[in-house]
Design a protein around this motif. Structure first.
Motif, PDB file in Angstrom:
ATOM      1  N   UNK A 154       0.831  -1.204   0.000  1.00 46.68           N
ATOM      2  CA  UNK A 154       0.000   0.000   0.000  1.00 46.68           C
ATOM      3  C   UNK A 154       0.868   1.257   0.000  1.00 46.68           C
ATOM      4  N   UNK A 155       1.869   1.275   0.845  1.00 49.72           N
ATOM      5  CA  UNK A 155       2.751   2.444   0.914  1.00 49.72           C
ATOM      6  C   UNK A 155       3.551   2.609  -0.373  1.00 49.72           C
ATOM      7  N   UNK A 156       3.954   1.496  -0.978  1.00 50.83           N
ATOM      8  CA  UNK A 156       4.686   1.550  -2.245  1.00 50.83           C
ATOM      9  C   UNK A 156       3.819   2.156  -3.341  1.00 50.83           C
ATOM     10  N   UNK A 157       2.576   1.708  -3.442  1.00 53.26           N
ATOM     11  CA  UNK A 157       1.681   2.219  -4.480  1.00 53.26           C
ATOM     12  C   UNK A 157       1.462   3.722  -4.319  1.00 53.26           C
ATOM     13  N   UNK A 158       1.229   4.150  -3.085  1.00 52.47           N
ATOM     14  CA  UNK A 158       0.984   5.569  -2.844  1.00 52.47           C
ATOM     15  C   UNK A 158       2.202   6.395  -3.245  1.00 52.47           C
ATOM     16  N   UNK A 159       3.387   5.964  -2.843  1.00 49.52           N
ATOM     17  CA  UNK A 159       4.609   6.684  -3.205  1.00 49.52           C
ATOM     18  C   UNK A 159       4.803   6.708  -4.719  1.00 49.52           C
ATOM     19  N   UNK A 160       4.569   5.561  -5.358  1.00 52.95           N
ATOM     20  CA  UNK A 160       4.762   5.483  -6.803  1.00 52.95           C
ATOM     21  C   UNK A 160       3.810   6.432  -7.537  1.00 52.95           C
ATOM     22  N   UNK A 161       2.559   6.438  -7.137  1.00 57.88           N
ATOM     23  CA  UNK A 161       1.583   7.312  -7.784  1.00 57.88           C
ATOM     24  C   UNK A 161       1.907   8.777  -7.547  1.00 57.88           C
TER      25      UNK A 161
END
Length: 223
Positions: A154-161
């Motif tokens: 979840x944290x990875x997706x948010x950072x990536x976006x």
């Protein structure tokens, strides 16, 4: 529920999320929550569960029900401090709970990554404590993770976006540990299917559902 503005995803966001659907990542399993069964309204879900809040749970429920590999979607309340909350209590915004959905899925058919991609398509994660005209902390964007891997993803997706500037504003999605989940009243379950003629279903849920189905047309259940 109030009527709600439908905010389309940008082309960059759609491309990123569709790209993630082709990635094969490690599957996740959630842990048992022995504290959840504190009342007849609480539910204890073990493995292969994702828990998302993305505004009105009527919308979220119907969107995720469309996906192949999702066996059940249960609307309820979580993230707050009031035990056994009613819908009327949650709508005041004073319980701390969000309208949320427990999404039961088969990881052999759909991954947690794919569910995260669907989550970010299903709503606008840059709106703080609201989705369109539905305003209050009960409509906040949130991911309630069941284990460390779900939290990491979840944290990875948010950072990536955010790094990709997929939205004009930064994502405000809360990432919190899953705790007690209280199943909403019976009339909230399968709400769209049972109330298709209602104005909210026609004006809000149906357009969101059509957009969702278009984006995930290769991942839908057989109709």
């Amino acid at each position: 529920m109030k009527s709600q503005q439908i905010i389309p995803c940008s082309s960059r966001l759609s491309f990123f999320l569709l790209f993630t659907l082709s990635i094969s990542c490690a599957q996740t399993k959630s842990n048992n929550d022995p504290t959840a069964m504190q009342s007849h309204k609480a539910i204890n879900l073990a493995a292969d569960t994702a828990t998302f809040a993305a505004g009105c749970f009527w919308c979220v429920e119907e969107q995720f029900k469309q996906l192949a590999g999702v066996s059940a979607v249960i609307s309820g309340y979580t993230g707050g401090h009031v035990r056994n909350p009613s819908y009327r209590q949650v709508t005041t915004g004073r319980t701390g709970h969000a309208e949320a959905c427990n999404i039961i899925y088969n990881p052999a058919e759909i991954s947690y990554d794919e569910l995260l991609a669907a989550f970010f398509v299903a709503h606008d994660p840059t709106q703080l404590n609201r989705q369109g005209a539905d305003v209050g902390t009960q409509y906040r964007s949130a991911i309630f993770y069941h284990n460390a891997n779900q939290k990491r993803l979840a944290e990875f997706y948010i950072k990536q976006l955010d790094d990709e500037k997929a939205y004009d504003k930064k994502i405000v999605t809360e990432v919190s540990p899953y705790d007690k989940f209280y199943v909403a009243e019976d009339y909230h379950q399968d709400y769209y299917v049972n109330n298709m003629s209602e104005p909210y279903c026609q004006m809000v849920i149906q357009p969101k559902l059509e957009k969702f189905r278009k984006v995930f047309k290769g991942k839908l259940k057989q109709q």
